[in-house]
Motif scaffolding. Structure first.
Motif, short mmCIF file in Angstrom:
data_model
loop_
_atom_site.label_atom_id
_atom_site.label_comp_id
_atom_site.label_asym_id
_atom_site.label_seq_id
_atom_site.Cartn_x
_atom_site.Cartn_y
_atom_site.Cartn_z
N GLN A 176 -14.71 23.83 30.02
CA GLN A 176 -13.82 24.40 29.01
C GLN A 176 -14.60 25.37 28.14
O GLN A 176 -15.57 25.01 27.51
N GLY A 209 -14.00 19.00 35.50
CA GLY A 209 -14.44 18.71 34.13
C GLY A 209 -15.70 19.44 33.72
O GLY A 209 -16.52 19.84 34.53
N ASP A 261 -10.20 23.28 33.02
CA ASP A 261 -11.47 22.61 32.77
C ASP A 261 -12.26 22.39 34.07
O ASP A 261 -13.27 21.70 34.09
#
Length: 426
Positions: free
Chosen positions: A313, A310, A293
């Motif tokens: 994905q 983050g 991610d």
């Protein structure tokens, strides 16, 4: 024998996972979309276009490249028989078509310097890869008239997915070499399977430059994935990712960015967190690697400079990120804006699936395709990357399974169950 069959199915599933078509760009005058960044030097229609023509080749169109004269070269095939290599004019007229008798599964096609085609694929036995016949990998070169110049064959090898070629015509591709280990086990236990992960380098005359062993699996242990390789200046980069369970022995999925010189000698290796099933991407004097991610950014010497955590994905592990000239990153439904360091999402409709990586045209428009399974419809969309505002959206009445390219006149060639030319309204 049951154990062999199971091992082969696992290996084949991993090898086949990212087999999406691509369109290459070593030269903006010849190639319409860069395979790694997915940037196009050309401009797609700003307003809703129309379908100019559609050519039905009776098979799926899997790979498309366009030369400087606008001639379209494509490979079409289904799950049986031999693929067809075909040349088509910008007006949709077929010039010639040639059956590729030496292979029956295509991995990739690359247009080299407007003069020849590099084709990579496998010759798989009719009964599938079983017993001790694992098929043969093939790397070949063709003229733009569809005549084979040379072929290099590797028995018991399976090719990777994307091939890269440098300015000197050196071809690089990753491959797996598979063997049965005769261990005198009882038939009920089956025999062991040995798989070697290799990096192949082939000169433009078809002779082998190097064949490098990168790692070995016995019965898929340890289980790891080797990405497709890329040329960055005078070096070769690829990643190796661990596939261990994230909770197993406290380990976290991880990978390495590995650097080789053009003779195939290993120079460096840099670890990062998260797994990467796809090629590294080079642009803006930086190398981008997705790690789970996270997005990892390296310099051209392979040193890790930054990790953006983050928001990366993908909706499919078989699709890689697209990088804009500004350094914006599009991955799955997410856009990382390099200027303000924010992540936004787009196309949040339910029951939709992206069939390939988006293309970014010269004006910063994101051209992407998705299928809405609830409606059973395919859509091609143009969106302003900076604002996520839709320029236009049109329904395409055929399945789109692979990548597309933008030509110099703005025509978008879309592959799938047909070859479709989409352009400005007259």
């Amino acid at each position: 024998m049951k154990k062999i069959a199971v091992m082969l199915l696992v290996a084949l599933a991993v090898v086949a996972l990212p087999r999406e078509t691509t369109a290459y760009a070593a030269n903006a005058a010849i190639h319409q979309s860069d395979v790694w960044t997915r940037q196009s030097p050309y401009v797609a229609p700003a307003k809703r276009p129309e379908i100019k023509w559609a050519l039905d080749l009776k098979n799926y169109v899997r790979h498309v490249v366009v030369d400087s004269k606008g001639i379209i070269y494509l490979i079409s095939h289904d799950n049986f028989g031999h693929p067809q290599l075909t040349a088509v004019t910008p007006k949709g007229k077929m010039l010639w078509s040639s059956k590729l008798e030496h292979i029956n599964a295509i991995s990739d096609m690359y247009l080299y310097k407007d003069s020849s085609l590099v084709i990579v694929g496998d010759d798989i036995p009719e009964g599938g890869r079983g017993s001790e016949d694992f098929g043969t990998a093939s790397i070949s070169s063709y003229t733009l008239d569809g005549k084979q110049i040379w072929e290099k064959r590797y028995r018991d090898y399976t090719t990777g997915n994307n091939v890269d070629v440098n300015k000197d015509g050196v071809i690089i591709v990753t491959a797996s070499y598979v063997q049965v280990i005769h261990n005198n086990k009882p038939v009920s236990e089956g025999e062991d399977i040995k798989e070697e992960k290799r990096l192949l380098g082939i000169r433009k005359d078809g002779s082998e430059k190097f064949n490098i062993l990168m790692g070995t699996e016995i019965n898929s242990k340890p289980f790891f994935i080797v990405s497709d390789p890329i040329f960055v200046k005078d070096r070769i980069f690829l990643t190796i990712s661990s596939q261990d369970d994230i909770r197993q022995s406290g380990r976290v999925k991880s990978g390495e960015l590995i650097q080789y010189n053009q003779e195939g000698k290993k120079i460096s290796s840099t670890r990062y967190t998260g797994e990467n099933l796809l090629s590294p991407i080079y642009d803006n004097h930086q190398i981008y690697v997705i790690g789970g991610d996270n997005l990892h950014i390296f310099d051209t010497k392979g040193k890790l400079k930054k990790t953006i955590r983050g928001g990366f994905q993908s909706t499919s592990n078989s699709h890689g990120p697209s990088i804009s000239k500004k350094g914006d990153v599009v991955f799955g439904r997410n856009i990382y804006h390099a200027q303000n360091k924010k992540v936004t999402t787009f196309n949040n409709e339910d029951r939709t699936y992206f069939t390939s990586e988006p293309i970014i045209d010269r004006n910063g428009n994101l051209i992407y395709h998705y299928k809405n399974y609830a409606e059973n419809k395919n859509y091609l969309v143009s969106m302003k990357l900076d604002t996520a505002k839709i320029n236009w959206k049109m329904s395409v009445n055929h399945d789109i399974n692979d990548q597309w390219v933008i030509s110099s006149d703005g025509t978008i060639y879309v592959a799938g169950t047909k070859l479709v030319a989409i352009g400005k309204k007259n």
